[in-house]
Design an enzyme around this catalytic site. Structure first.
Site, PDB file in Angstrom:
ATOM      1  N   GLY A 205      42.334  34.724  47.174  1.00 35.52           N
ATOM      2  CA  GLY A 205      43.202  35.601  46.388  1.00 35.52           C
ATOM      3  C   GLY A 205      42.392  36.560  45.545  1.00 35.52           C
ATOM      4  O   GLY A 205      41.181  36.680  45.721  1.00 35.52           O
ATOM      5  N   ASN A 206      43.073  37.261  44.654  1.00 37.06           N
ATOM      6  CA  ASN A 206      42.372  38.162  43.747  1.00 37.06           C
ATOM      7  C   ASN A 206      42.968  38.040  42.351  1.00 37.06           C
ATOM      8  O   ASN A 206      43.922  37.302  42.143  1.00 37.06           O
ATOM      9  CB  ASN A 206      42.423  39.596  44.269  1.00 37.06           C
TER      10      ASN A 206
END
Ligand SMILES: Cc1cc2nc3c(=O)[nH]c(=O)nc-3n(C[C@H](O)[C@H](O)[C@H](O)COP(=O)(O)O)c2cc1C
Length: 404
Positions: A205-206
């Site tokens: 993810g980020n």
């Protein structure tokens, strides 16, 4: 929104605490500016604890941060409760001998005042003239209302209830957002960060919180649009009056956006994973299965912005670019290249680093079209979002005129 709460020295100053709490609970960034008299009625620790920000009444504190103008410049809304006869007079005259005075003068934000004083004071021609002056200059006056006053007497002069002052203040801030500029338009905004599953419990993810996209949705809603927020793992609530479509992966976000590609405006503010994990497992992988040096194979994700640019019925398409390029000119050039490559109409460019951009309250963006920078905005995400939505509204209006 960044809200400055001014407090002046009336007995109702303790009620400002309720307004501060309500604004903080609604997710606003609240900065309290009391007058010196206000601090004789209510303690600084109470105000700091409730607002979660430092509090001072001093122009000469924190001089390096140019606090006497910085707060006013960055405010989206200033609400003063209670507003004493003295403070109304000072504001009407433009006096700047304390932090509240300089903050109000340094601001273009809507100003909302909640007067409180005894009936005789309120009815004085001098006070009434000051109120008229402030109203003529665009201030919103909430109250006073009739009721019990401090001396045991009753009459007109009691401060409006804090919750009513907050409601009026938020309405005044909404009214500043060009009501109707997007009336009758449909707007779709993607926000947040997509997650690519590795197995049922792990993902790539980020760090995107979705705050910018949520503010854009709120600004578009305030401008009268019918708004859908396609939210990928949002860390922030969806604004009121906005339809929320929740997604997790890039593929889900892509489907949700392409289904809505016929909106008048499509804004791709989500941080989309460029890659997904090939052969993601349906079962949780154990350390034994992973082994000592596991390898993940990644596959390229589709480019959703470019796909939206090729959609049959063209919306006004706004992309976002988060770049780490430190040099300003190179940053803008990179943005223009990206705009040309993707085929979007506008690109909102911001610089990110480990402590810039993601989740931070203050932000700076450049809005580009094919010819270069068309808007430069800095401040809270809410104020930046309004500038972006204003730019979008102007584009749509210009395009409609061309077709007439
Ligand atoms: C107990 C007490 C209550 C007061 N309440 C009010 C009030 O409700 N409204 C008002 O205009 N002034 C009120 N005052 C007078 C103000 O405190 C005074 O005018 C002061 O200079 C205001 O300063 P400021 O406007 O910078 O806060 C009160 C004073 C005292 C001592």
């Amino acid at each position: 929104m960044r809200v400055v709460v001014g407090i002046s020295g009336g007995i109702a100053a303790y009620k400002a605490a309720l307004a501060i709490r309500e604004l903080v609970q609604a997710g606003h960034d609240v900065h309290v500016v009391p007058t010196a008299s206000a601090l004789r009625f209510i303690g600084r620790p109470t105000l700091e604890a409730l607002s979660r920000n430092p509090v001072t009444d001093e122009v000469f504190d924190d001089v390096a941060a140019v606090r006497h103008v910085a707060l006013g410049q960055s405010a989206d809304l200033i609400v003063v409760l209670p507003a004493t006869a003295n403070t109304l007079a000072k504001l009407a005259t433009g006096l700047a001998d304390d932090l509240l005075g300089t903050t109000v003068l340094a601001s273009r934000a809507p100003l909302v005042l909640a007067p409180a004083m005894h009936t005789e004071m309120w009815e004085q021609p001098a006070v009434q003239a000051n109120v008229r002056t402030l109203v003529e200059r665009g201030a919103t006056i909430v109250g006073p209302v009739a009721g019990a006053l401090t001396g045991g007497d009753t009459g007109l002069g009691r401060m409006a209830e804090p919750t009513d002052v907050v409601a009026a203040a938020l309405a005044a801030a909404g009214a500043a957002q060009q009501p109707g500029a997007l009336a009758g338009r449909t707007v779709v905004v993607s926000a947040g960060g997509t997650r690519e599953p590795i197995d049922p419990v792990r993902f790539l993810g980020n760090r995107s919180s979705g705050a910018m996209g949520a503010e854009l949705a709120a600004a578009a809603r305030a401008a009268g649009a019918s708004v859908t927020l396609v939210g990928a793992n949002l860390h922030v609530p969806a604004p009121e009056g906005v339809e929320l479509v929740e997604v997790e992966t890039t593929e889900q976000l892509r489907t949700a956006m392409l289904e809505r590609a016929d909106a008048d405006v499509v804004v791709m503010a989500a941080a989309v994973a460029d890659y997904r994990v090939e052969g993601a497992s349906d079962e949780k992988r154990t350390k034994e299965a992973w082994g000592e040096r596991p390898t993940l194979t990644l596959a390229l994700n589709p480019d959703i912005l470019a796909e939206l640019a090729r959609a049959p019925r063209r919306s006004l398409l706004v992309g976002f670019g988060a770049e780490t390029e430190p040099d300003d000119d190179a940053l803008v050039q990179r943005g223009r290249d990206k705009l040309a490559r993707k085929g979007a109409d506008l690109l909102v460019l911001n610089r990110v680093g480990h402590d810039e951009g993601f989740g931070r309250v203050d932000t700076r963006v450049r809005v580009l079209d094919a010819d270069g920078v068309v808007a430069d905005a800095s401040g809270t995400k809410a104020s930046v979002a309004r500038v972006i939505i204003d730019t979008v509204a102007q584009r749509l209006a210009a395009a409609s005129e061309e077709h007439q």
